[in-house]
Write an enzyme that holds these catalytic residues in place. Structure first.
Site, PDB file in Angstrom:
ATOM      1  N   SER A 136       0.828  -1.219   0.000  1.00 53.30           N
ATOM      2  CA  SER A 136       0.000   0.000   0.000  1.00 53.30           C
ATOM      3  C   SER A 136       0.858   1.262   0.000  1.00 53.30           C
ATOM      4  CB  SER A 136      -0.929   0.002   1.231  1.00 53.30           C
ATOM      5  OG  SER A 136      -1.692  -1.168   1.313  1.00 53.30           O
ATOM      6  N   LYS A 187      -2.511   8.396   4.017  1.00 50.03           N
ATOM      7  CA  LYS A 187      -1.987   7.075   4.323  1.00 50.03           C
ATOM      8  C   LYS A 187      -2.347   6.123   3.176  1.00 50.03           C
ATOM      9  CE  LYS A 187      -2.771   7.499   9.355  1.00 50.03           C
ATOM     10  NZ  LYS A 187      -3.348   6.810  10.538  1.00 50.03           N
ATOM     11  N   VAL A 246      -4.084   2.853   1.448  1.00 54.05           N
ATOM     12  CA  VAL A 246      -5.396   2.225   1.681  1.00 54.05           C
ATOM     13  C   VAL A 246      -5.613   1.017   0.773  1.00 54.05           C
ATOM     14  CG1 VAL A 246      -6.721   3.577  -0.008  1.00 54.05           C
ATOM     15  CG2 VAL A 246      -7.816   2.844   2.126  1.00 54.05           C
ATOM     16  N   GLU A 304      -4.602  -2.096   0.716  1.00 51.63           N
ATOM     17  CA  GLU A 304      -4.862  -3.406   1.313  1.00 51.63           C
ATOM     18  C   GLU A 304      -5.821  -3.358   2.493  1.00 51.63           C
ATOM     19  OE1 GLU A 304      -0.826  -5.814   1.286  1.00 51.63           O
ATOM     20  OE2 GLU A 304      -0.452  -3.673   1.577  1.00 51.63           O
TER      21      GLU A 304
END
Length: 495
Positions: A284, A480, A482, A484
């Site tokens: 990710s 951030k 995302v 997975e």
């Protein structure tokens, strides 16, 4: 060619193809596999046996957790012991147990090869861990959501990778908003004393994951940002996009950093000879690491723009601001210069014959970043599932699913929700329908779309995605990863 969700992180047909090419020097070699062949030769998620034991005090304090995961790799040691490690890492990164012991074992088997797959050990842990937590809460007579809010790890606690503490966490808000959306309290009360063949239940699961695998793995992306004379910018990097929207979000990061219109940002990707280094698509990482590289390269372009504008306007760079691609002097509306003028003069630079001086500052502006992320900015998430079970046949129907995820900052909300939807679909399949079967000779019996049951659109429940924005200090504009995360908690919540 092709592949996603981790299946092409390792080599599949490449060794055989190279061996064949060496056998016939100077001649082209092409290797094709059927869908059925690819099914058993491409890496899939590790199956295995998971054993876990937990202990609690009467007040709910988590005292100890002891766990062992035996993962079956197939005939090849793909990814080495990566999944054996991460399966325990996600376990250690979730709750505040006083003591925790985990042992990961890898075994060769006469089955399909296993390697990287979306979630990388996290769904396996979530399936077992969250059921154990719910059993403990039932024995203690405490609300599973309230227990999780009290005992999950958060800011300052050691993360999934020991020695790297969490620096942002909005899991409490995820739990609260998911509970409100599905009517947690009301449905728990409604379903607590049921009789009859058809019964309903409601379950919750939480997760921590990662944005890139630093420091476990190398995380490094190189990006160039080239400013053209028409004041558009080309971003050159090797991050891939297979339809999930990565390039869209990377362009958004560039546009926001530069304060340029989105339409003025272009991507040059897919040529690894022309682009700088990129470790590849895993963990990710693309927005978090690739976006960090784009942001840093574009900050370099912006810095150069303001330095040149300061020289042309005879002002300090700190006294300038940009609006609609025009750089102005603060408090002096009559002093300004356009980005296009600076960019054009940098490329088409001539001498003024009357003064003998160059017109503007020479040289095309190009930003550069060789980016190593300082953290792995773990996303957090909570899923609540409402299911219906036929107590005689064992048939399970998922009626409703609510995903609430701490995504840091949703650069493109539609892309984020797409990842959560797709992840949930795979997670439900893992929990309820997907399994590979072999006969007594080790031959795969369901290596086709006809026989391997995956969740389709008509199998999906009513879904609600809640994006909880709590910007991480290390992510591009707080974002951030995302890619997975959406798969993981639907597994535990449904189980």
């Amino acid at each position: 060619m092709g592949g996603g969700f981790g299946a092409r992180l390792g080599m599949v047909l490449e060794p055989e193809t190279c061996a064949l090419a060496m056998a016939v020097p100077g001649r082209p070699v092409k290797v094709l596999s059927t869908r059925e062949e690819d099914w058993v030769t491409s890496p899939s998620r590790h199956p295995g046996k998971y054993w876990m034991k937990m202990g609690f005090k009467k007040d709910g304090t988590p005292v100890a957790c002891d766990a062992r995961f035996e993962n079956y790799k197939g005939a090849y040691y793909v990814d080495a012991s990566g999944t054996a490690f991460t399966t325990g890492a996600w376990l250690g990164g979730m709750y505040k147990f006083d003591s925790l012991r985990y042992r990961g074992l890898s075994y060769y088997t006469n089955q399909s090869i296993c390697g990287a797959f979306r979630g990388y050990g996290n769904p396996q842990t979530n399936f077992v861990m969250e059921q154990m937590i719910d059993r403990g809460c039932a024995e203690l007579g405490v609300d599973p959501i309230e227990w999780r809010k009290k005992w999950h790890k958060g800011v300052g606690d050691d993360g999934w990778c020991m020695g790297v503490p969490y620096n942002s966490c909005a899991l409490d808000e995820c739990l609260d908003r998911a509970a409100a959306a599905i009517g947690w309290a009301e449905k728990r009360e409604k379903y607590k004393n049921q009789t009859g063949t058809i019964r309903r239940g409601i379950g919750v699961a939480v997760m921590n994951h990662t944005s890139g695998a630093m420091p476990m793995l190398l995380e490094h992306t190189v990006c160039d940002a080239l400013l053209h004379q028409d004041a558009t910018v080309t971003i050159n990097l090797a991050c891939s996009d297979m339809g999930q929207g990565s390039h869209t979000t990377l362009r958004q990061v560039a546009a926001e950093t530069l304060d340029f219109p989105y339409e003025d940002i272009h991507m040059a990707t897919g040529d690894t000879d022309a682009a700088g280094f990129d470790i590849g698509a895993h963990a990710s990482r693309t927005l978090y690491v690739g976006g960090g590289a784009v942001q840093q390269a574009c900050e370099d372009v912006r810095r150069q723009l303001f330095e040149r504008a300061a020289l042309e306007l005879d002002e300090a760079a700190d006294d300038l601001y940009m609006e609609d691609k025009i750089i102005h002097v603060k408090g002096a509306s009559n002093k300004s210069i356009s980005v296009q003028t600076i960019a054009n003069q940098g490329v088409n630079n001539f001498m003024n014959p009357e003064t003998g001086q160059l017109i503007g500052q020479p040289g095309q502006i190009q930003g550069y970043a060789s980016f190593f992320p300082p953290h792995n900015a773990p996303p957090f998430g909570a899923t609540i599932a409402e299911v219906e079970v036929d107590m005689e046949t064992g048939e399970v129907k998922v009626l409703e699913l609510v995903n609430a995820h701490d995504v840091g900052r949703a650069i493109h909300p539609g892309v984020v929700e797409g990842q959560l939807d797709g992840g949930a679909q795979q997670g439900l399949g893992m929990a309820l329908t997907e399994e590979t079967y072999y006969d007594e000779k080790g031959i795969c019996q369901n290596n086709s779309f006809t026989d391997y049951k995956m969740f389709g659109p008509s199998d999906m429940p009513k879904m609600t995605n809640i994006l909880v924005e709590n910007p991480d200090p290390t992510g591009p504009f707080g974002a951030k990863g995302v890619g997975e995360a959406g798969l993981v908690p639907p597994v535990g919540a449904t189980a």
